[in-house]
Structures are given as C-alpha cells and as structure tokens.
Design an enzyme around this catalytic site. Structure first.
Site, mmCIF file in Angstrom:
data_model
loop_
_atom_site.group_PDB
_atom_site.id
_atom_site.type_symbol
_atom_site.label_atom_id
_atom_site.label_comp_id
_atom_site.label_asym_id
_atom_site.label_seq_id
_atom_site.Cartn_x
_atom_site.Cartn_y
_atom_site.Cartn_z
ATOM 1 N N CYS A 1 50.457 -3.545 -141.012
ATOM 2 C CA CYS A 1 50.835 -4.618 -142.219
ATOM 3 C C CYS A 1 50.973 -6.076 -141.047
ATOM 4 C CB CYS A 1 52.176 -4.636 -142.813
ATOM 5 S SG CYS A 1 53.672 -4.449 -141.758
ATOM 6 N N GLY A 2 51.280 -6.795 -141.452
ATOM 7 C CA GLY A 2 51.442 -8.051 -140.594
ATOM 8 C C GLY A 2 52.100 -7.856 -139.137
ATOM 9 N N THR A 3 53.148 -7.254 -139.388
ATOM 10 C CA THR A 3 54.074 -6.902 -138.186
ATOM 11 C C THR A 3 54.206 -5.365 -137.823
ATOM 12 O OG1 THR A 3 56.073 -6.669 -139.592
ATOM 13 C CG2 THR A 3 55.876 -8.760 -138.667
ATOM 14 N N GLY A 4 53.802 -4.503 -138.828
ATOM 15 C CA GLY A 4 53.862 -3.164 -138.648
ATOM 16 C C GLY A 4 55.379 -2.529 -139.002
ATOM 17 N N ILE A 5 56.270 -3.565 -139.110
ATOM 18 C CA ILE A 5 57.571 -3.198 -139.418
ATOM 19 C C ILE A 5 58.126 -2.878 -140.775
ATOM 20 C CG2 ILE A 5 60.151 -4.160 -139.311
ATOM 21 C CD1 ILE A 5 59.405 -6.208 -136.908
ATOM 22 N N GLY A 6 57.448 -3.400 -141.636
ATOM 23 C CA GLY A 6 57.876 -3.342 -143.047
ATOM 24 C C GLY A 6 57.208 -1.802 -143.457
ATOM 25 N N ARG B 1 62.821 20.957 -125.706
ATOM 26 C CA ARG B 1 63.860 19.796 -126.126
ATOM 27 C C ARG B 1 63.217 18.730 -126.940
ATOM 28 N NH1 ARG B 1 61.166 18.130 -121.468
ATOM 29 N NH2 ARG B 1 60.764 15.928 -121.014
ATOM 30 N N HIS B 2 61.939 18.565 -127.003
ATOM 31 C CA HIS B 2 61.473 17.514 -127.894
ATOM 32 C C HIS B 2 61.432 18.372 -129.519
ATOM 33 C CE1 HIS B 2 60.784 14.805 -124.871
ATOM 34 N NE2 HIS B 2 59.869 15.528 -124.211
ATOM 35 N N ASP C 1 48.313 -3.589 -145.901
ATOM 36 C CA ASP C 1 48.541 -4.741 -147.025
ATOM 37 C C ASP C 1 47.427 -5.918 -146.586
ATOM 38 O OD1 ASP C 1 49.756 -5.999 -144.837
ATOM 39 O OD2 ASP C 1 51.735 -6.445 -145.767
ATOM 40 N N HIS D 1 56.016 13.313 -127.261
ATOM 41 C CA HIS D 1 57.866 13.371 -127.457
ATOM 42 C C HIS D 1 58.272 13.554 -128.768
ATOM 43 C CE1 HIS D 1 59.037 11.553 -123.239
ATOM 44 N NE2 HIS D 1 57.834 12.331 -123.228
HETATM 45 C C1 RB5 Z 1 53.066 -10.024 -145.630
HETATM 46 O O1 RB5 Z 1 53.332 -11.380 -145.496
HETATM 47 C C2 RB5 Z 1 54.413 -9.358 -144.350
HETATM 48 O O2 RB5 Z 1 55.565 -9.445 -144.852
HETATM 49 C C3 RB5 Z 1 53.798 -7.891 -144.320
HETATM 50 O O3 RB5 Z 1 52.537 -7.795 -143.785
HETATM 51 C C4 RB5 Z 1 54.593 -7.114 -142.982
HETATM 52 O O4 RB5 Z 1 54.534 -7.834 -141.797
HETATM 53 C C5 RB5 Z 1 55.861 -6.939 -143.514
HETATM 54 O O5 RB5 Z 1 56.639 -5.939 -142.821
#
Ligand code: RB5
Length: 146
Positions: free
Chosen positions: A64-69, A132-133, A7, A97
């Site tokens: 993305c910004g955090t990689g989480i979304g 196992r993996h 993104d 693994h």
């Molecule tokens: C965008 O501002 C931010 O929310 C997105 O890049 C990401 O970090 C979401 O998880």
C-alpha cells in the site's frame, strides 16, 4: 505459489514487482487491485491472507502507500506473520527469525529497485529453524489466548 496484492497506493509498484517475478519465472496469484482507482486496502490484504490460510499459497506480498495499513490487517489473522520491510536486512532477519510469511512494503517509502531486492531477499532466505525462534513464533499465536 506466491500471493500478491495491493491498493491503489501500491498499484504501480506491484506492476514492477510482477515484472520482476515474471523475469525470474516465479509463479504468483495476483489478488488485485487491478487498476489505479481508489479502493479500500483491507480488502486486498485479506485476499492475500486468504490464499495463504487456505493453503493455496505459501507466502504473500502486500503493498500500500506506507505498507502499514495492510500490515495491520494481515497480522490480525492467526498464522500470518506479516513483516513491513523497507530494507534488505529486515527482510532477511524476518525470514530467519520470525519465519514471516507475508512481506509488506510501502510504495511511497521504497523505490522499485530496492523493493525488488527486498522481495528477492525475502523469497530466498529460509527460516533458520532454531529452537529459540520456533519457541518465540509459537508464543506469537498464544497472545490470542490472553
Ligand atoms: C491510501 O491513501 C493509503 O492510506 C494506503 O495506501 C496505506 O498507506 C494505508 O496504510
């Protein structure tokens, strides 16, 4: 073939990674986004996932910004094993693994030098293939049937 997407939060880092991939002669499909304008990250995470599930690409990278979304989105799909990595140890371990097929990273978390090392580790580490993996990976997909 490698699919790569981001993104706006990951756009600049993706450009750095594309430079790295070009330098190594690694083929990729760039699934966007193609500018720093604000977009919705699920669209680009899905575009990468689609390339893998259709068989066009073997692995993917989503930033993305955090990689989480993007990680949350990708892991909704059966057969996708997305790993959020901010260090090379995790990138190596998740290949060995988990046979992770998607690497996600946060551009606000890792700098370009470390990100390229993480990519290198992820792409160059094979799955261990240990029983196992293999068994545990099968169990990930079984979670769908609960
Ligand atoms: C965008 O501002 C931010 O929310 C997105 O890049 C990401 O970090 C979401 O998880």
């Amino acid at each position: 073939m490698l699919a790569i997407g981001c993104d706006q939060g990951g756009y600049e880092l993706k450009l750095e990674i594309l430079k790295y991939l070009d330098g190594k002669g690694i083929a990729y499909k760039d699934c966007g986004t193609y500018s720093p304008d604000s977009v919705d990250y699920p669209i680009y995470a899905r575009a990468v996932v689609k390339e893998i599930l259709s068989g066009n690409c073997e692995k993917g990278i989503i930033i993305c910004g955090t990689g989480i979304g993007v990680s949350m989105v990708a892991n909704r799909y059966k057969g996708i094993r997305a790993a959020l990595c901010g260090d090379c140890f995790s990138a190596e371990a998740t290949r060995l693994h988990n046979d992770a097929n998607v690497l996600t990273m946060g551009a606000r978390v890792v700098g370009p030098g470390l990100a390229c090392k993480i990519v290198e580790t992820f792409l160059n580490t094979p799955f261990s293939g240990e029983e196992r993996h293999v068994r545990r990976i099968k169990m990930i997909d079984e979670t769908d049937e609960m």
